[in-house]
Design an enzyme around this catalytic site. Structure first.
Site, PDB file in Angstrom:
ATOM      1  N   GLY A   4       0.815  -1.215   0.000  1.00  0.00           N
ATOM      2  CA  GLY A   4       0.000   0.000   0.000  1.00  0.00           C
ATOM      3  C   GLY A   4       0.846   1.261   0.000  1.00  0.00           C
ATOM      4  N   ASP A   5       1.947   1.231   0.743  1.00  0.00           N
ATOM      5  CA  ASP A   5       2.868   2.373   0.761  1.00  0.00           C
ATOM      6  C   ASP A   5       3.480   2.589  -0.616  1.00  0.00           C
ATOM      7  OD1 ASP A   5       2.418   2.316   3.554  1.00  0.00           O
ATOM      8  OD2 ASP A   5       4.045   0.869   3.795  1.00  0.00           O
TER       9      ASP A   5
END
Length: 313
Positions: free
Chosen positions: A251-252
């Site tokens: 997600g980062d």
């Protein structure tokens, strides 16, 4: 400049064992240590993709010093806010078929520690910068802590990105963050609704816009991602197929890939593809996305026939 903030960074000790038996001696087949923490992950991927970035992080003890040196090896400057108690945490990721995680606690933070970060932001941020706030913050600092940091960024004219859960995210919406990135589960938690369909995701993403967010990027895991933009457009693209080797930081990486592309192209749909490609590059790798892996996946995605551009709604 892209600035990230990580309140509780870590050293991630990743251990591979062929089989694991509780209460017995287990021997590692392989092991390695990497820097951890959502903001640090974003900074490393940003640097891998060719952007200048600095990572603010609270560090303590010898593990904090080790973290600073490890982050430097990835070309990222870690701006340390020293904490006088405890140690930067060590997270253990045990991989034996399924992954078992034991996350350390990390040092306790005080208002004085937070004020040190605020002072640094006051002197660092300009209207040319992004401030990316990722992950959880200590409960001792309250649910308004990201809101307090965005107030500083707004005064400087910097764009803000928030990737957080619950009230830590919703408290920032009145300050109109440039981008927020909930996943589907976090979206369900915010509205206390079971969200299954893409139509549901779009509906509640637009609710977050009504609450103040300019752009909303919702990660759907292996299904892909949905982007709802300030100009009224909604975009979707599915995720590429591949063998998932690492779920930490995907997600980062999506945040980093999206922002890099948007800065370069100003094309929201193409930036969505870049974000998904970066997230997938991390998921299909042993650690975080590299530019080469992201480009390889992006090229394959551009050949897919199921991509979808929704018109203004």
């Amino acid at each position: 400049m892209y600035y990230t903030v990580t309140f509780n960074p870590s050293l991630d000790y990743i251990i591979f064992v062929d089989s694991f038996e509780y209460g017995s001696l287990n021997r590692a087949r392989d092991e390695y240590i990497v820097p951890g923490g959502k903001g640090i992950n974003v900074s490393i991927v940003l640097k891998n993709l060719g952007k200048e970035t600095k990572a603010f992080a609270f560090t303590a003890g010898y593990t904090g010093n080790t973290l600073k040196e490890m982050v430097k090896q990835y070309g990222v400057e870690l701006i340390s806010i020293p904490v006088n108690n405890g140690s930067t945490r060590i997270n253990v990721k045990l991989k034996s078929g399924e992954e078992t995680e034991i996350n350390g606690k990390g040092p306790a933070l005080t208002k004085e520690d937070l004020n040190k970060l605020k002072a640094m932001l006051y002197t660092s941020l300009t209207k040319e910068d992004f401030l990316i706030l990722s992950g959880n913050a200590p409960s001792s600092l309250g649910n308004n802590v990201y809101k307090e940091l965005i107030e500083i960024a707004n005064k400087a004219g910097a764009k803000c990105v928030v990737d957080a859960e619950g009230e830590l995210l919703t408290q920032t919406l009145s300050l109109n963050p440039f981008l927020i990135k909930p996943n589907k589960a976090e979206l369900s938690m915010i509205f206390n609704k079971k969200i299954n369909s893409k139509e549901d995701v779009i509906y509640y993403a637009k609710k977050l816009q009504e609450m103040g967010a300019e752009n909303v990027l919702v990660s759907l895991g292996e299904e892909g991602a949905i982007l709802v933009t300030l100009d009224g457009n909604t975009y979707f693209h599915s995720a590429p197929k591949g063998i998932v080797k690492n779920s930490v930081g995907a997600g980062d990486s999506m945040v980093a890939g999206f922002l890099c592309s948007l800065d370069d192209t100003h094309d929201c749909y193409y930036s969505l593809l870049n974000g998904i490609a970066a997230g997938s590059a991390t998921a299909f790798s042993g650690f975080l996305a590299t530019k080469e892996k992201q480009r390889e996946i992006l090229a394959n995605m551009e050949k897919m026939k199921d991509e979808k551009r929704n018109s203004r709604s």
